[in-house]
Design a protein around this motif. Structure first.
Motif, PDB file in Angstrom:
ATOM      1  N   GLN A 283     -66.939  81.881  47.946  1.00  0.00           N
ATOM      2  CA  GLN A 283     -65.787  82.427  47.224  1.00  0.00           C
ATOM      3  C   GLN A 283     -64.846  81.285  46.912  1.00  0.00           C
ATOM      4  O   GLN A 283     -64.314  80.625  47.811  1.00  0.00           O
ATOM      5  CB  GLN A 283     -65.079  83.477  48.080  1.00  0.00           C
ATOM      6  CG  GLN A 283     -63.800  84.019  47.445  1.00  0.00           C
ATOM      7  CD  GLN A 283     -63.125  85.044  48.346  1.00  0.00           C
ATOM      8  OE1 GLN A 283     -63.654  86.125  48.573  1.00  0.00           O
ATOM      9  NE2 GLN A 283     -61.954  84.699  48.864  1.00  0.00           N
TER      10      GLN A 283
ATOM     11  N   SER B  92     -61.515  81.966  39.241  1.00  0.00           N
ATOM     12  CA  SER B  92     -62.233  81.925  40.514  1.00  0.00           C
ATOM     13  C   SER B  92     -63.726  82.072  40.255  1.00  0.00           C
ATOM     14  O   SER B  92     -64.150  82.682  39.267  1.00  0.00           O
ATOM     15  CB  SER B  92     -61.747  83.027  41.458  1.00  0.00           C
ATOM     16  OG  SER B  92     -62.025  84.303  40.921  1.00  0.00           O
TER      17      SER B  92
ATOM     18  N   ARG C 238     -61.470  79.455  44.980  1.00  0.00           N
ATOM     19  CA  ARG C 238     -60.024  79.706  45.061  1.00  0.00           C
ATOM     20  C   ARG C 238     -59.687  81.018  44.364  1.00  0.00           C
ATOM     21  O   ARG C 238     -60.084  81.238  43.221  1.00  0.00           O
ATOM     22  CB  ARG C 238     -59.258  78.559  44.418  1.00  0.00           C
ATOM     23  CG  ARG C 238     -57.734  78.667  44.500  1.00  0.00           C
ATOM     24  CD  ARG C 238     -57.105  77.440  43.861  1.00  0.00           C
ATOM     25  NE  ARG C 238     -55.655  77.453  43.938  1.00  0.00           N
ATOM     26  CZ  ARG C 238     -54.855  78.014  43.032  1.00  0.00           C
ATOM     27  NH1 ARG C 238     -55.399  78.600  41.970  1.00  0.00           N
ATOM     28  NH2 ARG C 238     -53.552  77.999  43.159  1.00  0.00           N
ATOM     29  N   GLN C 239     -58.982  81.896  45.082  1.00  0.00           N
ATOM     30  CA  GLN C 239     -58.712  83.238  44.584  1.00  0.00           C
ATOM     31  C   GLN C 239     -57.212  83.466  44.409  1.00  0.00           C
ATOM     32  O   GLN C 239     -56.404  83.035  45.242  1.00  0.00           O
ATOM     33  CB  GLN C 239     -59.237  84.293  45.569  1.00  0.00           C
ATOM     34  CG  GLN C 239     -60.738  84.298  45.741  1.00  0.00           C
ATOM     35  CD  GLN C 239     -61.425  85.171  44.712  1.00  0.00           C
ATOM     36  OE1 GLN C 239     -60.819  86.045  44.104  1.00  0.00           O
ATOM     37  NE2 GLN C 239     -62.705  84.945  44.515  1.00  0.00           N
TER      38      GLN C 239
END
Length: 831
Positions: free
Chosen positions: A730, A706, A732-733
């Motif tokens: 942010q 990420s 892709r987590q």
């Protein structure tokens, strides 16, 4: 040292022993300091003006380079020269100031066995004063210390007239989500403190407080991913400490802020801060009030299978329209009394009130495996909530001499109360809208109470040749009592629902001791090592069913820091720390909170604490570029998981010890003025997360990369105008069982000084492009869920801040940190 104990000490012999331990510790430390008097070296220098001539009667203060605490002060002679005698070995910096001129800070320096002469400090005529707030130069925006990163709030002119939340959202490595949850360097579980003490609020309520608090109250923001042993070992991602300004004007002064906004619902943020200092007394008070109507939508698609990995047998497509309607009121009032020049005592009272409503309308299309609708369920829910807390802090501090030897103590009481009244109506229809009997009606009453008693003692003792010792004791007692009664309406009568009604009582005692030793070997090498021991005793009692559990464990939490200054341009810090994250009290509460008959949230009384080991290597170049490489290993990680019952087609959310996590990260922060009017700061972090574990008998193994980052552009223009453009991203987590898709936002702000610079008008536009919404999925075992969540993120805010009062002689104010930091952080609304 830190000692926390129940104030009702006469009830048990254990509490009597705790009191005797405190008294004995105080006597021993007092005797020890009498036999440990020391001498130190002399630091000399000169303060000059723009013409190179010495400035007479300039104020000189020597500060601890580690935390900017004041050590000693003097004034210059007729030639601008000064001499600070009796300074023990250590790392320091000097600040010089004079009336009508800007402050100037020296470069950090080391005091050893020999006397030291500093380079002349040049003061320049002050160009502009903003009411009671003076913009000065000298300190960089970001400083890297041996055990923390420090953000100097006044170093950015655009922080004038903003709120603490505005500043925090621009802080490198810090991100705040839609619910006010704060994360540090991509990791959740941050312990937020103010002057080393708790804020006494849940994450959402803390966000409201920070949105109302003027940034002019802040001196620094300390970011500690591996906090030293003095701090509680709680907090997976570390500690963010908000340090308020220690120098307050003698006399009466204050700040008032009025603000309002509009998104999909109205907003209001108002605050009043007052301070009055006279003689040996200092009185302070603040009041914050806010209102927020916060609509949001949640879309869930759930797929069910008769056998694991088999074809889809049923699909539930659900859309929920939710509206939060809350008003918040908080206050703080207290006083400090200087018994002598070396001894100060104080008392602080805090309170918070949060009445509100939560309404939701949830519609679920129940389909077969091919997507054909069989029936429709509609649930209308209404919750009235009242959440409040009250806190008292008694504090004491005694400075033995000017070397930094100090003894401090705190006693705290925190009381929380909540009441929730819930009503749900559910009806069932055919795809054509034909009503099917019956209509379900459910009501619930869920009161809760939390009582926390804590206390601590801390001692600091510098020695010759660069040594310094810190030690402390702490103890805490926590009791939570949560009751829940649910009734179903059947044949016109209310009947108790025994499957949902419950009563849960939880008690917890934590005893801790720590020691921390620092050694400055020379101007290149500094080493700090500490050890904290924490013993936890907890009991849970599910009185309705008779289920009980006892947990007793003692753990050691070491910390180590090695700082190497290669030259004026390059500095390295290697540090290691072990930490614990105990479950929040509400997460242990096994009660159910419903969205509809098929979706609810449930606590988990069998949650265990998670433990993390973290090691970091940080390189700082010329003070404006820092690079950090970290490795973190977490066992029994606490994560929110989605669980599914295929037989009843219900899905519920629960916190669980899901897995073992490994995290590797690389973060870069750079902040350097491009022009006199434009200062950008960029933070970028890349993370790799790997989770391995078992959830509900199903194996879990997910991993992924990420990318996160934030950028802030601060602009300073003529005639009192300022502006800023900031944004965050942010990627892709991977977070336990949930995979989150990329998200972000861009925000704009403009400010103008008015009323002869005593007032500030600000206009902020938050996420005008509507980028900040959540989407993701969870697929493991028999769970197959897709989520999309939109909230009220596109908001326009307008605020006006007015500063008033006299600015006379500046003196140091005593604001003592309390002892309940870890305990308060585990309190959530609805405990």
């Amino acid at each position: 040292m830190v000692l926390t104990f129940d104030l009702n000490i006469s009830k048990t012999s254990t509490k009597k022993t705790a009191m005797r331990t405190i008294i004995t510790t105080l006597l021993l430390i007092a005797l020890f300091q009498r036999s440990s008097a020391q001498q130190g070296g002399t630091v000399s220098g000169q303060v000059i003006g723009e013409a190179g001539k010495g400035i007479e009667k300039a104020s000189i203060i020597i500060l601890n380079a580690k935390d900017s605490s004041e050590i000693k002060g003097t004034s210059t002679g007729s030639d601008g020269a000064f001499h600070l005698r009796g300074i023990v070995p250590g790392q320091y910096l000097v600040v010089a100031s004079a009336v009508g001129m800007s402050k100037q800070y020296s470069a950090p320096f080391s005091v050893g066995a020999k006397d030291l002469n500093l380079e002349p400090l040049k003061l320049i005529t002050q160009a502009k004063t903003l009411g009671e707030v003076t913009i000065t130069s000298g300190k960089p925006m970001v400083e890297q210390k041996i055990d923390r990163m420090v953000v100097n709030v006044d170093a950015s002119p655009t922080n004038v007239g903003t709120t603490v939340m505005d500043v925090l959202q621009k802080t490198p490595g810090v991100s705040v989500d839609k619910d006010g949850n704060i994360s540090l360097k991509g990791k959740s579980g941050v312990l937020v403190m103010m002057d080393g003490k708790p804020t006494y609020l849940s994450s959402a309520d803390l966000a409201n407080l920070l949105k109302n608090m003027p940034s002019s109250e802040l001196e620094q923001i300390e970011l500690m991913t591996n906090p030293p042993a003095k701090y509680d070992a709680a907090g997976n991602a570390g500690v963010i400490n908000l340090k308020t300004k220690k120098n307050k004007a003698r006399g009466f002064n204050g700040t008032v802020t009025l603000g309002g906004g509009e998104g999909k619902g109205p907003k209001a943020n108002n605050s009043l801060n007052l301070n009055y200092r006279t003689g040996k007394f200092n009185f302070f008070a603040s009041y914050n009030e806010s209102y927020n109507r916060h609509p949001q939508t949640l879309d869930l698609t759930r797929k069910f299978r008769d056998t694991l990995g088999g074809p889809v047998s049923a699909i539930f497509q659900q859309q929920s329209q939710m509206n939060n309607d809350y008003s918040d009121q908080g206050f703080k009032i207290g006083t400090d009394y200087s018994v002598s020049k070396k001894t100060t005592i104080g008392v602080v009272f805090t309170g918070y009130f949060n009445p509100g409503y939560f309404d939701d309308l949830s519609k679920t299309n129940i389909q077969d495996g091919q997507g054909h609708t069989d029936s429709v369920t509609a649930t209308s829910g209404h919750t009235k909530q009242d959440w409040q807390n009250f806190g008292t802090n008694l504090n004491f501090r005694h400075s033995f001499d000017t070397s930094g030897q100090e003894l401090s103590a705190d006693l705290d009481y925190l009381g929380y109360g909540s009441s929730n009244y819930q009503m749900y109506y559910t009806n069932y229809t055919t795809p054509d809208g034909l009503l099917l009997p019956p209509v379900d009606t459910l009501r619930g009453v869920t009161p809760g109470h939390i009582r926390i008693y804590t206390g601590k003692v801390d001692y600091v003792k510098p020695f010759k040749r660069g040594w310094k010792l810190e030690a402390g004791l702490k103890a805490s007692t926590v009791k939570t009592d949560n009751d829940a009664e649910y009734d179903n309406r059947t044949a016109g009568k209310w009947m108790v629902d025994t499957t949902k009604t419950n009563h849960f009582v939880y008690t917890e005692n934590i005893y801790a001791a720590y020691g921390n030793l620092t050694k400055v070997f020379n101007k290149r090498w500094t080493v700090q090592a500490g050890l904290r021991l924490e013993s936890t005793q907890s009991k849970g009692n599910l009185e309705t069913t008779g289920q009980k559990f006892d947990r007793n464990y003692t753990q050691a939490f070491p910390t180590t820091y090695i700082q190497y200054t290669m030259d004026d341009r390059n500095q390295f810090v290697l540090d290691y720390g072990r930490r614990i994250q105990r479950p929040d009290y509400s997460d242990l509460n096994p009660f159910k909170y419903f969205l509809d008959p098929y979706t609810y949230q449930e606590g988990n009384p069998y949650l265990k604490p998670q433990f993390s080991n973290n090691i970091e290597l940080t390189h700082t170049y010329r003070g404006f570029l820092s690079t950090t490489l970290n490795y973190t290993q977490v066992t029994d990680i606490i994560q929110q998981v989605l669980l599914q019952n295929d037989a009843t087609h219900t899905t519920f959310v629960q916190q669980g010890n899901v897995a073992r996590q490994e995290n590797i990260g690389l973060a870069v922060n750079v902040g350097l003025p491009v022009t006199k009017w434009w200062t950008p700061n960029l933070y970028v972090s890349g993370q790799y997360n790997d989770y391995k574990g078992i959830i509900n008998t199903y194996p879990l193994e997910v991993f992924g990369y990420s990318l996160t980052g934030n950028i802030n552009n601060s602009f300073t223009f003529k005639h009192g105008w300022t502006g800023d453009i900031n944004g965050w991203y942010q990627g892709r987590q991977v977070s336990g069982t949930i995979i989150a898709n990329p998200m972000g936002a861009i925000n704009f702000g403009v400010g103008k000084q008015v009323l002869k610079n005593a007032g500030t008008l600000r206009l902020n536009l938050q996420d005008p492009f509507n980028l900040g919404h959540f989407s993701g999925y969870s697929r493991y075992g028999n769970v197959d869920v897709t989520l999309v969540n939109h909230w009220d993120n596109r908001v326009v805010n307008v605020s006006f801040t007015y500063r008033f009062g006299k600015n006379q002689q500046l003196i140091r104010e005593h604001r003592q940190s309390s002892s309940a930091s870890e305990e308060q952080s585990r309190v959530k609304k609805g405990n």
